[in-house]
Scaffold this motif. Structure first.
Motif, PDB file in Angstrom:
ATOM      1  N   VAL A 105       1.221  34.636   0.502  1.00  0.00           N
ATOM      2  CA  VAL A 105       2.983  35.387   0.172  1.00  0.00           C
ATOM      3  C   VAL A 105       2.753  35.776  -1.359  1.00  0.00           C
ATOM      4  O   VAL A 105       2.734  35.093  -2.184  1.00  0.00           O
ATOM      5  CB  VAL A 105       3.711  34.215   0.304  1.00  0.00           C
ATOM      6  N   ASP A 106       2.761  37.365  -1.236  1.00  0.00           N
ATOM      7  CA  ASP A 106       2.675  37.901  -2.669  1.00  0.00           C
ATOM      8  C   ASP A 106       1.626  37.620  -3.260  1.00  0.00           C
ATOM      9  O   ASP A 106       0.376  37.430  -2.864  1.00  0.00           O
ATOM     10  CB  ASP A 106       4.231  37.597  -3.362  1.00  0.00           C
ATOM     11  N   ASP A 107       1.782  36.892  -4.604  1.00  0.00           N
ATOM     12  CA  ASP A 107       0.453  36.518  -5.448  1.00  0.00           C
ATOM     13  C   ASP A 107       0.102  35.123  -5.322  1.00  0.00           C
ATOM     14  O   ASP A 107      -0.331  34.488  -6.133  1.00  0.00           O
ATOM     15  CB  ASP A 107       0.770  36.877  -6.982  1.00  0.00           C
ATOM     16  N   ARG A 108       0.782  34.546  -4.446  1.00  0.00           N
ATOM     17  CA  ARG A 108       0.704  32.818  -4.268  1.00  0.00           C
ATOM     18  C   ARG A 108       0.112  32.500  -2.998  1.00  0.00           C
ATOM     19  O   ARG A 108       0.329  33.545  -1.926  1.00  0.00           O
ATOM     20  CB  ARG A 108       2.026  32.209  -4.409  1.00  0.00           C
ATOM     21  N   LEU A 109      -0.390  31.439  -2.557  1.00  0.00           N
ATOM     22  CA  LEU A 109      -0.573  31.018  -1.420  1.00  0.00           C
ATOM     23  C   LEU A 109       0.358  29.812  -0.791  1.00  0.00           C
ATOM     24  O   LEU A 109       0.665  29.034  -1.753  1.00  0.00           O
ATOM     25  CB  LEU A 109      -2.125  30.441  -1.271  1.00  0.00           C
ATOM     26  N   MET A 110       0.659  29.547   0.263  1.00  0.00           N
ATOM     27  CA  MET A 110       1.429  28.664   0.858  1.00  0.00           C
ATOM     28  C   MET A 110       0.939  28.113   2.047  1.00  0.00           C
ATOM     29  O   MET A 110       0.067  28.519   2.845  1.00  0.00           O
ATOM     30  CB  MET A 110       2.848  29.325   0.958  1.00  0.00           C
ATOM     31  N   PHE A 111       1.093  26.713   2.148  1.00  0.00           N
ATOM     32  CA  PHE A 111       0.739  26.132   3.622  1.00  0.00           C
ATOM     33  C   PHE A 111       1.683  26.878   4.504  1.00  0.00           C
ATOM     34  O   PHE A 111       2.820  26.962   4.314  1.00  0.00           O
ATOM     35  CB  PHE A 111       1.053  24.635   3.520  1.00  0.00           C
ATOM     36  N   SER A 112       1.153  26.821   5.897  1.00  0.00           N
ATOM     37  CA  SER A 112       1.761  27.790   6.800  1.00  0.00           C
ATOM     38  C   SER A 112       3.098  27.080   7.240  1.00  0.00           C
ATOM     39  O   SER A 112       3.907  27.781   7.931  1.00  0.00           O
ATOM     40  CB  SER A 112       0.775  28.232   7.927  1.00  0.00           C
ATOM     41  N   HIS A 113       3.130  25.754   7.069  1.00  0.00           N
ATOM     42  CA  HIS A 113       4.464  25.090   7.510  1.00  0.00           C
ATOM     43  C   HIS A 113       4.498  23.682   6.654  1.00  0.00           C
ATOM     44  O   HIS A 113       3.703  23.359   6.279  1.00  0.00           O
ATOM     45  CB  HIS A 113       4.365  24.813   9.063  1.00  0.00           C
TER      46      HIS A 113
END
Length: 212
Positions: A105-113
């Motif tokens: 997500v943009d310049d970051r990473l996130m856990f999908s849920h």
């Protein structure tokens, strides 16, 4: 006129027939239910635990460390917490993204849920998770160490001396210009040579000119 006849008395057989008909249970038709045809069954999605177990061991460890940061995280924070360079994480990040456990997500990473983050966090023992969070807090409040090599490692006075060397000034002229002794200029030049990985004034002059 003929006299009216009295009504005929029912016979014993008739009475028995009527009683038998009244006692017989009435059978009602049972409505039939429409037959449901089963369509194609969708394949079951692998659980978070199964997808996590399918990852390589280094990628699983990386995700566990990332879960201590939070549902979303910066790659640089993850690299600092894992004590490695960003390039070292690339293979693991690609594997985690391909598995669907992480999204960009943009310049970051996130856990999908949120459930994915919770499942990964639960796979890490609580003492380790607490230690990682404390370590991250320390890293984020501590300024990064200054570089020890390269032009950025030079102090303000060392840069000033390097620039004057690039202008072809002698050590004595530089000493007069900055208000220091010639021995101090020699000391700073040795430090400059060491930080820049060079061994002569000619190399230093060339680097200083290139940075103008």
């Amino acid at each position: 006129m003929h006299p009216s006849r009295p009504p005929a008395r029912p016979t014993t057989a008739g009475i028995h027939a009527q009683n038998t008909a009244a006692a017989r249970p009435v059978t009602l038709p049972v409505p039939t239910q429409p037959t449901l045809t089963a369509g194609p069954v969708a394949p079951a999605q692998p659980t978070v635990a199964a997808r996590l177990a399918a990852l390589s061991a280094p990628t699983r460890r990386m995700l566990q460390v990332a879960s201590a940061i939070g549902p979303g995280f910066g790659v640089l924070d993850l690299a600092r917490l894992m004590r490695c360079g960003t390039a070292h994480l690339l293979a693991g990040l690609d594997e985690a993204l391909d598995s669907g456990l992480l999204v960009s997500v943009d310049d970051r990473l996130m856990f999908s849920h949120a459930l994915v983050h919770a499942a990964v966090a639960e796979s890490l023992c609580r003492p380790a998770a607490a230690a990682l969070r404390a370590e991250l807090a320390t890293l984020l409040t501590t300024p990064p160490p200054l570089p020890t090599t390269g032009w950025e490692a030079l102090t303000e006075q060392e840069r000033q001396i390097a620039v004057l060397v690039g202008r072809a000034l002698t050590n004595q002229q530089i000493a007069t210009r900055i208000g220091r002794s010639r021995h101090t200029v020699n000391y700073h030049l040795r430090r400059i040579f060491h930080k820049l990985g060079i061994a002569s004034r000619i190399e230093l002059a060339s680097l200083a000119k290139a940075r103008r």
